[in-house]
Design a protein around this motif. Structure first.
Motif, mmCIF file in Angstrom:
data_model
loop_
_atom_site.group_PDB
_atom_site.id
_atom_site.type_symbol
_atom_site.label_atom_id
_atom_site.label_comp_id
_atom_site.label_asym_id
_atom_site.label_seq_id
_atom_site.Cartn_x
_atom_site.Cartn_y
_atom_site.Cartn_z
ATOM 1 N N SER A 1 25.470 70.419 161.247
ATOM 2 C CA SER A 1 24.497 71.198 161.883
ATOM 3 C C SER A 1 25.060 72.291 162.803
ATOM 4 O O SER A 1 26.262 72.049 163.198
ATOM 5 N N HIS B 1 19.132 75.109 143.942
ATOM 6 C CA HIS B 1 20.498 74.970 144.120
ATOM 7 C C HIS B 1 20.798 76.331 144.662
ATOM 8 O O HIS B 1 20.257 77.314 144.691
ATOM 9 N N SER B 2 21.952 76.320 145.709
ATOM 10 C CA SER B 2 22.364 77.488 146.275
ATOM 11 C C SER B 2 22.839 78.640 145.271
ATOM 12 O O SER B 2 22.582 79.827 145.758
ATOM 13 N N THR C 1 24.436 72.881 166.091
ATOM 14 C CA THR C 1 24.850 72.255 167.613
ATOM 15 C C THR C 1 26.466 71.589 167.424
ATOM 16 O O THR C 1 27.058 71.635 168.066
ATOM 17 N N PHE D 1 17.988 69.404 162.020
ATOM 18 C CA PHE D 1 18.608 70.646 162.010
ATOM 19 C C PHE D 1 19.800 70.917 163.002
ATOM 20 O O PHE D 1 20.355 71.294 162.988
ATOM 21 N N LEU D 2 19.080 70.388 164.265
ATOM 22 C CA LEU D 2 19.727 70.550 165.371
ATOM 23 C C LEU D 2 20.994 69.544 165.687
ATOM 24 O O LEU D 2 22.072 69.842 166.041
ATOM 25 N N LEU E 1 26.651 72.604 137.304
ATOM 26 C CA LEU E 1 25.961 72.215 138.806
ATOM 27 C C LEU E 1 24.843 72.276 138.795
ATOM 28 O O LEU E 1 24.243 71.248 139.459
ATOM 29 N N GLY F 1 21.969 67.018 162.952
ATOM 30 C CA GLY F 1 22.348 66.769 161.743
ATOM 31 C C GLY F 1 21.667 65.464 161.375
ATOM 32 O O GLY F 1 21.322 64.759 162.377
ATOM 33 N N HIS G 1 31.462 66.899 130.883
ATOM 34 C CA HIS G 1 30.794 66.547 131.954
ATOM 35 C C HIS G 1 29.302 66.096 131.393
ATOM 36 O O HIS G 1 28.589 65.339 131.978
ATOM 37 N N LEU H 1 33.625 80.064 130.543
ATOM 38 C CA LEU H 1 33.756 78.730 131.260
ATOM 39 C C LEU H 1 33.340 78.805 132.459
ATOM 40 O O LEU H 1 32.819 77.787 133.103
ATOM 41 N N GLN I 1 25.741 70.263 146.502
ATOM 42 C CA GLN I 1 24.428 70.380 147.545
ATOM 43 C C GLN I 1 24.408 69.291 148.576
ATOM 44 O O GLN I 1 23.494 69.448 149.498
ATOM 45 N N ARG J 1 23.019 69.554 136.777
ATOM 46 C CA ARG J 1 23.409 68.150 137.289
ATOM 47 C C ARG J 1 22.455 67.931 138.660
ATOM 48 O O ARG J 1 21.436 67.039 138.807
ATOM 49 N N GLU J 2 22.201 69.045 139.362
ATOM 50 C CA GLU J 2 21.390 68.983 140.719
ATOM 51 C C GLU J 2 20.017 68.916 140.062
ATOM 52 O O GLU J 2 19.177 68.121 140.997
ATOM 53 N N TYR K 1 22.281 62.597 160.247
ATOM 54 C CA TYR K 1 22.775 61.300 160.346
ATOM 55 C C TYR K 1 22.496 60.689 161.760
ATOM 56 O O TYR K 1 22.463 59.614 162.214
#
Lengths: 87, 281, 366
Positions: free
Chosen positions: B47, C312-313, B49, C356-357, C32, C359, C63, C24, B63, C35-36, C361
C-alpha cells in the motif's frame, strides 16, 4: 456379510513387501492406506492386486480389526468411493 | 530482470532496489532463457502508506499476492518463497514433492522432511562435499519416466546452521542473513554454479530418505515399509491432490523402486558415509 | 493501451487455430490474461477440440496442459461433492437443484470442459432453508465468522445464506432460495425455473436448458461484480450454441418475458453477437425493436462492452475501470432501495479506503 468390489474409478496398489494396500479414489480425490496385519493378505494377493471381490470378513482378517472398526471402515470406504457393494 | 532457474523462468518486475544485487549474486551466471518467462512476479509495497510507515513488502504473482506482507528487510527471502509458491501451485505436469534432492554417480536420493529436520543443513553439507545439488526444497518428478530434474536455486539455511556451514566451508557464497523472519534467521547459500547445473540431467531416484536431526545422536537407520513411505511421500507432495491418479501411480512407482529409510543423525559426516557406502552403487 | 481487444480474445476461444502463429511474447501475455480470467483450461479444451493444440509452441502447451489438469481434478471433485450433498439432503427429504458451475459439470455441457468452479451453488425452497442449514452444519459444513453487518445483509436482504465450507475438504457451498435479492423487487418466481428441472449424473437435479441459460444471464447482468464477466459470457456463448434449436429459443424468450428479464436477454444477445460472433437467433429482431434505444446502445456498447473485458493490468485502461465502476454502482442500485444502498455502499467504501491505506492484510482478523 457384505460383499464388495473396487469402485470402477478407484485404483489400488498392493505393496511388494506385504506391508499393505494403498487405494486412490478418482471420485473423492482421497487416498487410503490399509495396513496388512495378517499373513493372509500376502497369500491372497500373489497377483499383486486386490481380488475381484472380497467380503467384510476378508477385510477384517487382512487388517486385524474388531467389528466396530470394521463397520466404520466399510462405511468410510463406500462413502469416499473406494469400494462398492457387489451384488 | 529475468531469473532463470532452469526449468522455470521468472520475470521479476518492480523488485525493490535492495534485492537486485542479491538476485544477481545468486542467479547472475545463468544463461538467459530462450522462451519468455513462465511467471511474472514482483516484490513491492502492498500500500501507499507502507512505503514510509514500518515499510513492508508483498510478493505478487501476476495480479495477486498470496502471502501476508513482510518487513522490507526480508524482501529477498520473500522472493525465494514466492518463487516456490509459483511452481508448486501452477506446474501440474510433474509430481512436485517437498524434498531436497542430491545426486551422486547419476543416482538421486530425495529427502522429504518437515521443517526443523536438518534437511537444509544436510543438503548444504552434501552439496559442498561433491554431491550434485538438484534442489533444496522441491523434487520435480517426470510423470512418465519417474526421473527427478534439477532446479537452479540456492539452499535456504536457518538460524545456527548458517554459521555452521560458514565455518565448515569458509569459501562458500552466502547472501546476507535476514533476521527474524517467520522461519527465524534466514540466509541463502549459492551451492552450485550455472556451469555445474547444466551438467545435471534428469536422474533415477534410488532412495527416499526421511532425515531427522537429533543433537549428539549416533546415526540410527530405520528401514521403512512401502506403505509408510507411500503415505508420507504423498503427504509431502504439493500437487498430489491435483494430479489424482497420475500422482498415485507415480508415488507407487517410486516407492517400489527406491530404498526407503528414516534416519536420525547427530553428525553429518556419518550420514554422508552411510549414503556413499550403502545407498549409492 | 490494451494489447488485445475483446474480439481478439474471443477469437482465440472460438477459433483457437488463430493462435498457432502467435509470437512467444504474445503467448506469454495471452496465458497470463486467460489464467487470470479463469479461461486457461477452457482454452486448452477448445484447442484440443479444434485439433490445434499440438501445433502450439511447447512453451504454450505446458502452461495450457498444467491448467487443464487442475480443472479436471476440480471437475471430478464437483461431481463427488454434488452427489454427496444430494445423498445428505435426501435424508431430510430435500432435493436441491444445482446451479452455475456445478450445473454445467453435472449436465456435462461443452462449457464444463476446463471450467474453473470456485464454489458449489444449490437452490432449495425458502421454507427448507433452516432444515438444510442445520443438516449441513451437522455434517461438517461450517460458515465463516461474519461481521454483524454482513450477517444482517445475508439474513435480511439476500437470496442466499452466508457461504458454508466443508471443514475437511474446504469446498465452498452457497445455498440459495432465489436467484436474486428479494429486497430489489426483481427476484423472479422460482417456480418458473424449478418446474422444468432435469435429473442428471448421480441422480442430481439441474435447471432445464433455457432455465440454465437465463439464470446465467441474470447472474451476469444483475451482478455488481464483473470480475469473471468475460468467462461468464463465454459460458453463455457455448451453452446457446450447444442447445440451439427453435424450441430452445422460444422457451428462453417466454421465460425471460414471464420473469421480466427480457431486457437483460437483449443485452446479452447483443454482446454475444458483437464479441463472440454468436449467430443471431430468431427471437432477436423482436427484442431489438422493443429494447433498442440511444440509452441501451450506449449502455451496451460503451459500459458493458468495456466493463466485460477481462480484468488484467495488460488490458487495463481508463475506459475499462470506469465502466466496471459504473457497473458496480448499477449492480448495487438494482439490488436495493436507495436508503439501504447508501449505507451499504458507505460501509463498503470505508473498508476499501482502509485497505488502500494499510494494505489488505492489516485488516485480517487474527
Amino acid at each position: 456379510m457384505n460383499k464388495y468390489r473396487l469402485h470402477p474409478k478407484a485404483s489400488n496398489a498392493v505393496m511388494d513387501d506385504e506391508s499393505g494396500i494403498a487405494l486412490y479414489s478418482e471420485c473423492s480425490g482421497r487416498s487410503a492406506f490399509l495396513k496388512n496385519q495378517h499373513q493372509k493378505l500376502a497369500i491372497e494377493m500373489v497377483s499383486n492386486k486386490l481380488p475381484d471381490t472380497f467380503s467384510s470378513i476378508d477385510m477384517q482378517s487382512w487388517l486385524n480389526i474388531d467389528n466396530e472398526e470394521l463397520l466404520k471402515l466399510e462405511n468410510w470406504l463406500v462413502e469416499n468411493r473406494f469400494i462398492v457393494k457387489h451384488s | 530482470m529475468v531469473v532463470n532457474t532452469g526449468l522455470y523462468a521468472f520475470n521479476v518486475t518492480c523488485a525493490h532496489r535492495q534485492i537486485t544485487p542479491t538476485v544477481n549474486s545468486i542467479y547472475g551466471d545463468a544463461t538467459p532463457p530462450n522462451t519468455p518467462a513462465d511467471f511474472e512476479i514482483k516484490v513491492a509495497s502492498p500500500s501507499f502508506t507502507r512505503r514510509f510507515f514500518r515499510p513492508q513488502v508483498s510478493f505478487y504473482c501476476d495480479q495477486h499476492s498470496p502471502f501476508k506482507p513482510l518487513p522490507l528487510a526480508q524482501a529477498y527471502a520473500l522472493l525465494e518463497w514466492g518463487m516456490n509458491w509459483c511452481i508448486a501451485t501452477h506446474d501440474h505436469t510433474r509430481l512436485l514433492v517437498h524434498a531436497a534432492v542430491l545426486v551422486k554417480n547419476n543416482q538421486a536420493i530425495i529427502f522429504p522432511a518437515a521443517p526443523g529436520s536438518g534437511k537444509s543443513t544436510l543438503t548444504a553439507y552434501l552439496a559442498m562435499s561433491g554431491w550434485n545439488l538438484y534442489s533444496d526444497e522441491m523434487a520435480i518428478i517426470d510423470l512418465e519416466s519417474g526421473f527427478v530434474s534439477p532446479l537452479y536455486r540456492p539452499v535456504c539455511l536457518k538460524n545456527n546452521s548458517i554459521d555452521l556451514v560458514k565455518q565448515w566451508f569458509p569459501e562458500s557464497v552466502f547472501t546476507s542473513t535476514w533476521k527474524d523472519t517467520h522461519k527465524g534467521d534466514v540466509a541463502h547459500l549459492k551451492a552450485s554454479s550455472w556451469k555445474q547445473y547444466i551438467q545435471c540431467k534428469p536422474t533415477e531416484i534410488v532412495a527416499v530418505i526421511f532425515p531427522k536431526f537429533v543433537a549428539n545422536s549416533d546415526l540410527k537407520i530405520y528401514s521403512l515399509d512401502q506403505l509408510q513411505a507411500f503415505e508420507t511421500l504423498s503427504k509431502n507432495a504439493f500437487n498430489y491432490g491435483v494430479l489424482g491418479n497420475l500422482g498415485f501411480k507415480m508415488v507407487d512407482k517410486i516407492i517400489k523402486r527406491a530404498a526407503l529409510f528414516e534416519i536420525e543423525f547427530g553428525e553429518l559426516c556419518d550420514v554422508q558415509a552411510f549414503l556413499s557406502e550403502d545407498i549409492i552403487r | 493501451m490494451s494489447i488485445f481487444s475483446n474480439q481478439q480474445l474471443a477469437s482465440f476461444l472460438i477459433a483457437p487455430e488463430g493462435a498457432v502463429d502467435l509470437p512467444l511474447e504474445l503467448w506469454a501475455k495471452l496465458i497470463l490474461i486467460f489464467r487470470e480470467s479463469k479461461l486457461l483450461a477452457s482454452f486448452y479444451h477448445v484447442s484440443i477440440a479444434k485439433e490445434c493444440f499440438e501445433l502450439y509452441p511447447e512453451y504454450a502447451q505446458k502452461h495450457l496442459f498444467a491448467a487443464s489438469i487442475h480443472a479436471s481434478r476440480q471437475k471430478a471433485q464437483v461431481l463427488f461433492e454434488s452427489e454427496s450433498l444430494r445423498v445428505l439432503l435426501a435424508k431430510i427429504d430435500v432435493n436441491p437443484i444445482f446451479l452455475k458451475g456445478a450445473n454445467y459439470i453435472l449436465r456435462n455441457s461443452l462449457n464444463s470442459e476446463g471450467r474453473i468452479v470456485s464454489d458449489i451453488d444449490i437452490l432449495v425452497k425458502k421454507d427448507e432453508i433452516e432444515n438444510v442449514e442445520s443438516a449441513l452444519k451437522s455434517a461438517l459444513w461450517q460458515s465463516e465468522k461474519l461481521s454483524d453487518y454482513d450477517e444482517k445483509y445475508y439474513r435480511n436482504w439476500a437470496h442466499e445464506i452466508p457461504p458454508l465450507f466443508h471443514v475437511l475438504r474446504e469446498t465452498v457451498l452457497d445455498v440459495h432460495h432465489n436467484f436474486y435479492l428479494p429486497i430489489s423487487g426483481r427476484s423472479p418466481n422460482v417456480i418458473l425455473f424449478s418446474s422444468t428441472v432435469e435429473t442428471v449424473a448421480g441422480g442430481c437435479l439441474v435447471l432445464g436448458k433455457a432455465e440454465t441459460v437465463l439464470h446465467s444471464i441474470i447472474h451476469l447482468f444483475m451482478n455488481e461484480d464483473f470480475t469473471n464477466a468475460f468467462r461468464d459470457l463465454f459460458d453463455i456463448h457455448l451453452l446457446v450454441n450447444e442447445y440451439e434449436s427453435s424450441e430452445f429459443w422460444r422457451s428462453l424468450e417466454i421465460l425471460a418475458s414471464k420473469t421480466q428479464f427480457e431486457k437483460e436477454l437483449y443485452y446479452c444477445l447483443v454482446l454475444l453477437m458483437n464479441i463472440f460472433g454468436t449467430q443471431e437467433p430468431s427471437i432477436f429482431p423482436k427484442l431489438r425493436s422493443r429494447y433498442k434505444s440511444l440509452y441501451s446502445d450506449f449502455f451496451i456498447n460503451k459500459i458493458l462492452f468495456n466493463g466485460i473485458m477481462p480484468r488484467h493490468s495488460l488490458l487495463n485502461n481508463y475506459k475499462n475501470s470506469t465502466s466496471r465502476f459504473l457497473i458496480f454502482i448499477r449492480g448495487h442500485w438494482l439490488k436495493m432501495p436507495i436508503h439501504i444502498l447508501i449505507s451499504h455502499l458507505a460501509i463498503k467504501s470505508y473498508k476499501g479506503t482502509l485497505e488502500f491505506l494499510f494494505g489488505k492484510y492489516f485488516l485480517d482478523e487474527k
